[in-house]
Design an enzyme around this catalytic site. Structure first.
Site, PDB file in Angstrom:
ATOM      1  CE  LYS A 186      43.587  43.513  37.151  1.00 22.88           C
ATOM      2  NZ  LYS A 186      44.116  43.487  38.512  1.00 22.88           N
TER       3      LYS A 186
HETATM    4  C1  LIG Z   1      44.389  44.285  39.815  1.00 18.68           C
HETATM    5  C2  LIG Z   1      45.768  44.666  40.224  1.00 18.68           C
HETATM    6  C3  LIG Z   1      46.331  44.214  41.422  1.00 18.68           C
HETATM    7  C4  LIG Z   1      45.547  43.532  42.495  1.00 18.68           C
HETATM    8  O1  LIG Z   1      44.928  42.375  42.108  1.00 18.68           O
HETATM    9  P1  LIG Z   1      43.884  41.684  43.126  1.00 18.68           P
HETATM   10  O2  LIG Z   1      43.780  40.291  42.610  1.00 18.68           O
HETATM   11  O3  LIG Z   1      42.610  42.458  43.003  1.00 18.68           O
HETATM   12  O4  LIG Z   1      44.462  41.759  44.481  1.00 18.68           O
HETATM   13  C5  LIG Z   1      47.660  44.475  41.682  1.00 18.68           C
HETATM   14  N1  LIG Z   1      48.402  45.190  40.809  1.00 18.68           N
HETATM   15  C6  LIG Z   1      47.891  45.675  39.655  1.00 18.68           C
HETATM   16  C7  LIG Z   1      48.782  46.425  38.746  1.00 18.68           C
HETATM   17  C8  LIG Z   1      46.544  45.449  39.346  1.00 18.68           C
HETATM   18  O5  LIG Z   1      46.022  45.963  38.226  1.00 18.68           O
END
Ligand SMILES: *Cc1c(COP(=O)(O)O)cnc(C)c1O
Length: 385
Positions: A186
């Protein structure tokens, strides 16, 4: 065209000596779990977003779960989720014994719209979860109007959208609650991590309580010098707290956030210019009145202009050293949610077969981006009709 044997990964985290030093300092301090670094990270994050409360947790999945729980979602309720999203958005609804109801999306921008929500709204709808696809904010005005009219809670999945803004309003300050992700890929990473933001003190208190076993006081407050050993279990909570190790990385990443974002914007501009003149490659649409986080740069490979399909093009890119991904296989195309009526989700279904996400991250050089453009251009020209 220059052949190169090096592999350009779909993503690489932008972490360096400052993050390493910050982690080392936490390890040396002797206090590893939630403590002073977490508090500092929450305060700095809230300040960056411009929101009253930020609760640090160990994933966005946890933040979404806690957000829905704080909002009172329970058995029998329905929560509207766009089908064009990741597993996490819908699974947290099931954790609470509620029902995720899948909605379609804008045919071009791929974000959830008020009209998609209206199409599946029922008297049991308790919450709506807009997902800001790729870092492009949903058009939140009409969604908030609809929710307010009906007394429905809005919990945003902002896993892609740090930093992003809709008509000048920062994502994290619009819905009732917003979840951010600090997963490894991210736009800000702590390895694993997440943050729940809200202006509502009751929601924040409930989420904080439930993030650590439903007990009245966290370990730092009990074990620091002036702390007390006493605590009270008030609810059956979860184990979702963030470590000080992760928060220390987050604090460094937060200072770099603007610069990392600007670099992604530059790569997006470079891609935009290249694909403008390539009719077989159509960047996913966008509105003018937003600030895009550019977590993803997704394009559609236009079938009417190509003799081979999306999957074959991904294979050719891979063979030539370019990593890509697909966001997303819509939820209704998975076994768990397969009973959803795909006929009601035409925009997501149509987009899925054409989508590919190209590498976009702050550690990429212009040469990396040009290589992506040249390789993809070469492939589509070879197979165009
Ligand atoms: C990455 C992601 C999540 C989950 O994030 P985590 O921190 O891995 O739990 C939720 N929603 C979307 C759209 C994502 O891309």
């Amino acid at each position: 065209m220059t052949e190169t044997t090096s592999y350009l990964a779909f993503h690489a985290a932008d972490v360096g000596d400052d993050e390493i030093e910050a982690v080392a300092a936490v390890l040396r301090s002797g206090w590893l779990t939630s403590g002073p670094r977490v508090s500092e990270f929450e305060a700095a994050f809230a300040e960056t977003i411009g929101v009253r409360h930020a609760v640090a947790v160990n994933s966005a999945t946890a933040a979404l779960h806690l957000g829905l729980e704080a909002a009172g979602v329970c058995a029998g309720d329905e929560v509207i989720i766009p089908t064009m999203t990741f597993a996490a958005s819908a699974e947290v609804v099931i954790y609470l014994n509620a029902t995720p109801v899948l909605a379609d999306c804008d045919p071009e921008i791929l974000t959830l719209r008020a009209e998609d929500i209206e199409a599946v709204l029922t008297s049991r709808t308790k919450a709506i979860m807009p997902v800001h696809y790729g870092g492009h904010p949903c058009d939140m005005g009409p969604i908030m109007d609809l929710a307010r009219r009906r007394g429905i809670v809005v919990v945003e999945d902002a896993a892609h959208s740090l930093p992003a803004a809709d008509r000048g309003r920062q994502i994290g300050t619009i819905g009732d609650l917003t979840a951010f992700s600090f997963y490894a890929t991210k736009t800000l990473t702590t390895g694993e991590g997440g943050m729940l933001t809200t202006d509502n003190a009751e929601y924040a208190d409930r989420a904080r309580l439930m993030s650590l076993h439903g007990i009245s006081r966290n370990a730092w407050n009990r074990y620091k010098k002036e702390g007390s050993w006493r605590y009270d279990i008030q609810a059956p909570g979860f184990k979702y707290n963030l470590t000080d190790i992760a928060a220390a990385i987050g604090l460094v990443q937060l200072r770099k956030l603007r610069a990392m974002w600007q670099r992604r914007c530059e790569i997006a501009r470079l891609y935009d210019e290249a694909f403008f003149s390539l009719p077989a490659v159509q960047p996913v649409g966008r509105r003018a009145d937003i600030e895009h986080a550019w977590h993803l740069y997704a394009v559609r490979l236009v079938p009417s202009r190509l003799r081979i399909g999306r999957d074959a093009i991904i294979e050719e890119l891979k063979a030539r050293g370019i990593g890509t991904s697909v966001h997303f296989i819509p939820l209704h195309m998975h076994s768990l949610y397969g009973s959803a009526d795909a006929g009601n989700l035409p925009n997501a279904t149509a987009a899925f077969g054409e989508l590919v996400s190209l590498p976009i991250y702050s550690k990429m050089t212009n040469e990396d981006a040009i290589r992506v453009v040249e390789t993809l251009s070469d492939i589509v020209k070879t197979h165009s009709r």
